[in-house]
Design an enzyme around this catalytic site. Structure first.
Site, PDB file in Angstrom:
ATOM      1  N   TYR A 436       0.812  -1.238   0.000  1.00  0.00           N
ATOM      2  CA  TYR A 436       0.000   0.000   0.000  1.00  0.00           C
ATOM      3  C   TYR A 436       0.837   1.277   0.000  1.00  0.00           C
ATOM      4  CZ  TYR A 436      -0.307  -0.353   5.263  1.00  0.00           C
ATOM      5  OH  TYR A 436      -0.088  -0.456   6.593  1.00  0.00           O
ATOM      6  N   GLU A 437       0.149   2.381  -0.166  1.00  0.00           N
ATOM      7  CA  GLU A 437       0.815   3.691  -0.373  1.00  0.00           C
ATOM      8  C   GLU A 437       1.772   3.655  -1.564  1.00  0.00           C
ATOM      9  OE1 GLU A 437       0.051   6.450   1.096  1.00  0.00           O
ATOM     10  OE2 GLU A 437      -1.149   5.658   2.758  1.00  0.00           O
ATOM     11  N   GLY A 438       1.386   2.939  -2.617  1.00  0.00           N
ATOM     12  CA  GLY A 438       2.266   2.750  -3.778  1.00  0.00           C
ATOM     13  C   GLY A 438       3.090   1.507  -3.554  1.00  0.00           C
TER      14      GLY A 438
END
Lengths: 594, 594
Positions: A436-438
């Site tokens: 997550y978050e890229g």
């Protein structure tokens, strides 16, 4: 699961002895001194170990529940633990005093966050997302929006979420379809659409939730430039700032995830009954950029999160290894921590966790410089370092944390595979941090592509110069010269690899593919070298302390960790140079994908 | 979860084209020909894909249940799927015809097992354990025991278990406390004790279970030499060989594991009501040795199991990547399989899985030679290779399989973390394979300690000679010389590292610690080099086929996989030499363990 012990000694070592509390002399931190930092860390450690950590295993077992009306309940005790956090003022520690925060340096806030994530990653996600919302409002919201919505967020009475992903729009947010149309009241918009994977997207542990939502205005252009950012409260807020009736947002489902069961991951439906009321944050069409300013800070925090979990895995593995007796050493029955294969695992876990922490805190210190330094040029240079370091901190810390948690399982043998032990939960929980978050692949592209090409590698090159300087100091040092030679070789490899990546990126036909092919090996190499650099600095400080007469075993352990990091771990990272130089022939063949 | 496709093309490539069906000319395999092998693999593939694979995800969700009487139920459909397996005669395929098996070569049986594990690891564990019991009886049981107990095991009507672990005796089996005393009837013993982690230890999917149990006779010496092996049937067997009343063995608990939920992992209590009736297998005091002969075969099968799961992870990741559209390449929207960072992950998964398979099947072929070769010296040499290869196949395949399954999650992005996708299950399931049948650390000690020291490295040195020969053939080859140079460098590193390990082991003071410290890096290096060797051979065969005019895309894909394995993967393994040469200074410091 064993108790969680706040790693205060190592935090103190980094903040005081390595970084020498330099940030405390920056403008804006006049009221912060070393004693205050110390007591903040101790208090945060108590909250983490006494209140949050005991809820980690039960939270995993209980998970979250959604009722037929879309209301979500979280594990027992989470509401009280969150309240203890909010009432303790912890939510605002990193927020400027101008916004009623406590205005502590990012490097201190990061150490606090690490402890909270180590104690209970699922719960710590909630304030992590709130911090993103605070950042978005401060940076992009107008005065009226901030006046109404910021104070309860900073106080922790309300929480925030980030609503980016839709089923067809994950890593590629240009595909976002959620729509916003102007409402009947000036300044109001009506939002309609489906969002997925919304962390802490619905709950009743706080009075209200502020959803920050990417959506398209009517007639917005296709792609990235048509996306705007909206604030959509769970409960609409009256003139006095009190949350009242529910907005037109409903939780339509909770994901059944492999880990972080205590964190509700929601599908949210906006506007099933005419449109959820929302407010534009900043200019229209700038939504992705605004979200990315939030995400930069969030990416650093995800790295910190990985380190928190890795620290807990270290503690748990060591406690088991010191207790569990199997086999013999030198003919004597012994604890398994005596066996060198187990010591290798324990030291590998410990050395890497400390190296990752050092890099992440050093990056946080640069974030403070970038925001507070008096001099423009200093701020600019610090921000350039931060921009290069953040993808490394996010991706490398989380990749390594997964591996460290896996070694934690391995140290436990068969018991590691049994859920009651708790080692497995750490591995299952932290796996999401690499996604997550890229995703970590996206982080690598950010580093090897955008961050290198925009200044032709200048910011990274200047970091490598610092690595070289540390290597030279080690080489000149009688007891640490082998560490210095290893670090110098790593710096040399990173510089050479950077040239390969920059050259490959300039190829107008294959440049895009080449950056993609080389990005992950390059980030991995950079992570090893930069972590090695931090452990080289740590070794110099620890050696000086011992030479100065200290008897503290912490310093000799730090030297052992540095030796391991530079001579047993860095060589594995250096091998990525050969991978980068091998090029992309194998990847270019179409039948690869069969 | 996506469907499972049996990897028949790659099995055929290894068996026919690389290993050239050499084992079929061995004495004992007169009735086996290439056509038979082909139809066996096809039939097994159908069982795996059509019957076993669809039960994998539901089996994970349902798990196993134990009722108040200790009876255990397994997931729906498992009993029918097992029956289809047993009735199809699959349980006896690798068993000698003298024992009513089908007497197929181990290399064929291994390919079949890989498919069953890939389809449904939890269910495949049941016959895997039975195979161990068959092996133990054939090698150590007397004629009477074999006559009564072997046929139903071979037919698969009964299943077998291995009862080693006790709470205080895991990696160190010398601590076993379970007791056996002579019973009232001659030849009978009464067993009392607690065993844990017993795979498929209780179930009613077969008519009977034969527990093979390590226990101590009265007055047995302490430690390893006091341990004997007993056969303890779940239901006592009458004169006609029919299972009748229940023995004094009860399942007291099921473990709550991170994965393989469809496989009941039992705590068994023997002798709560006077003693479980058991029969001595072979000589008293030889239990550990006997168990280890079983475990050697079982360790190879655990490696195979890792490869089966890795193959399924490859298939699932590729299917997702070909379907999922995100982002652009060359300005066009595209499937993520087009992005080179994703291709890198897919090719890494694919190349490593094929390399591990090649090594494991090559080892299986050596196992056939060791058992069937006409010439004594040939058999001895083959066994020496097998002894060196088995710890590598077990540990390296399973370590890599965990990482391959993790990449499979990563390719899925956020979806990979959601249980319904199925990628997470593969990772959770396969993690145990690095722990059971001797942790991977124990495998490394076996290789770097016992297996090297007993012939001063001769068996491994002769394997490295073969690696050199393959490297030379590649170097002499216009299109493959870069692969050959990489392989030659790997062989050189492995030889150098072997010398370091042998020398270190000779140190009478620190030798034991040094072997422990160096073992895992050494096994990792050996795994990379030996897998690289196999991919070098594969490249030579594939290139010859293409030069011979074949248009089969399989061969060009194999060349791409070989290029990746030798130039993108082997360099990472080679870095272990530097780790080994760094020695054990860091590990020797006491404060390491703080």
């Amino acid at each position: 699961m064993t108790p969680y012990t706040p790693p205060l000694r190592d935090h103190r070592f980094m903040l005081q002895e390595v970084l020498e509390h330099q940030v405390l002399s920056l403008p804006g931190f006049e009221e912060v001194d070393a004693d205050l930092v110390e007591s903040v860390l101790e208090e945060a450690g108590r909250l983490a170990s006494d209140v949050w950590a005991p809820l980690n295993a039960p939270g995993d077992q209980q998970g979250c529940r959604r009722d037929a009306n879309g209301r979500v309940s979280v594990p027992e005790g989470f509401a009280e633990a969150y309240r203890a956090y909010a009432e303790g003022g912890w939510n605002g520690i990193g927020v400027d005093q101008a916004h009623d925060g406590q205005g502590l340096p990012e490097v201190v806030a990061s150490a606090v966050q690490e402890m909270l994530h180590g104690a209970n990653m699922a719960l710590a996600l909630c304030p992590m997302l709130t911090a993103g919302a605070i950042e978005a409002l401060i940076q992009h919201g107008d005065d009226a929006l901030c006046a109404r919505y910021l104070p309860p967020l900073v106080e922790g009475r309300w929480t925030g979420t980030m609503n980016l992903t839709e089923p067809q729009a994950g890593s590629d947010l240009s595909q976002v379809r959620t729509r916003a149309v102007p409402g009947d009241v000036a300044g109001e918009y009506r939002l309609t659409g489906q969002k997925i994977y919304i962390t802490w997207g619905e709950q009743e542990l706080a009075e209200n939730i502020l959803h920050l939502v990417l959506a398209r205005l009517p007639d917005a252009p296709r792609g990235n430039k048509g996306i705007s950012l909206f604030l959509v409260p769970r409960r609409l807020v009256d003139e006095q700032g009190n949350p009242g009736e529910l907005n037109d947002v409903i939780c339509t489902g909770l994901e059944h995830k492999m880990g972080i069961h205590g964190s509700p991951t929601c599908s949210l439906s906006f506007g099933d009954h005419g449109g959820a009321i929302g407010y534009l944050v900043g200019e229209p069409g700038r939504g992705l950029n605004q979200m990315f300013t939030m995400m930069n800070a969030a990416r650093h925090k995800v790295g910190i999160q990985g380190i928190g979990v890795a620290e807990r895995a270290c503690q748990q593995a060591l406690a088991h290894a010191a207790e569990r007796r199997q086999g013999r050493r030198g003919g004597q029955e012994c604890a398994i921590a005596e066996h060198f294969d187990v010591r290798r695992m324990l030291l590998s876990m410990r050395a890497r966790t400390e190296a990752l922490r050092a890099l992440a805190l050093s990056c946080a210190s640069d974030m403070d410089q970038a925001r507070h330094a008096a001099d423009d040029e200093q701020r600019r240079a610090a921000q350039a370092r931060v921009d290069v370091l953040i993808p490394v901190v996010k991706a490398f810390s989380t990749d390594q944390a997964v591996d460290i948690a896996s070694l934690g399982i391995q140290v436990h043998g068969g018991m590691g595979y049994i859920e009651e032990t708790g080692a497995a939960q750490l591995w299952r929980d932290v796996r999401i941090a690499a996604i997550y978050e890229g995703t970590n692949g996206i982080q690598a592209l950010d580093l090897a592509g955008r961050k290198l090409s925009r200044d032709d590698g200048a910011a990274l090159a200047s970091l490598i110069d610092e690595v070289d300087a540390t290597a030279a100091a080690l080489v000149a040092h009688a007891r640490l010269s082998a560490l210095g030679e290893s670090l110098a070789a790593g710096a040399h490899d990173l510089r050479a690899a950077m040239r390969v990546v920059l050259d490959a990126g300039r190829d107008s036909t294959h440049g895009e593919d080449a950056i993609q092919a080389l990005a992950t090996p390059f980030l991995t190499l950079a992570g090893h070298v930069l972590c090695g650099w931090q452990m080289g600095q740590a070794a110099l400080v620890a050696d000086a302390a011992l030479q100065g007469g200290s008897q503290d075993a912490f310093y000799s352990a730090k030297l052992a960790a540095a030796d391991f990091a530079l001579r047993h771990w860095l060589p594995l990272g250096r091998a990525q140079r050969a991978v980068i130089e091998a090029g992309l022939d194998a990847l270019s063949q179409d039948p690869v994908v069969r």
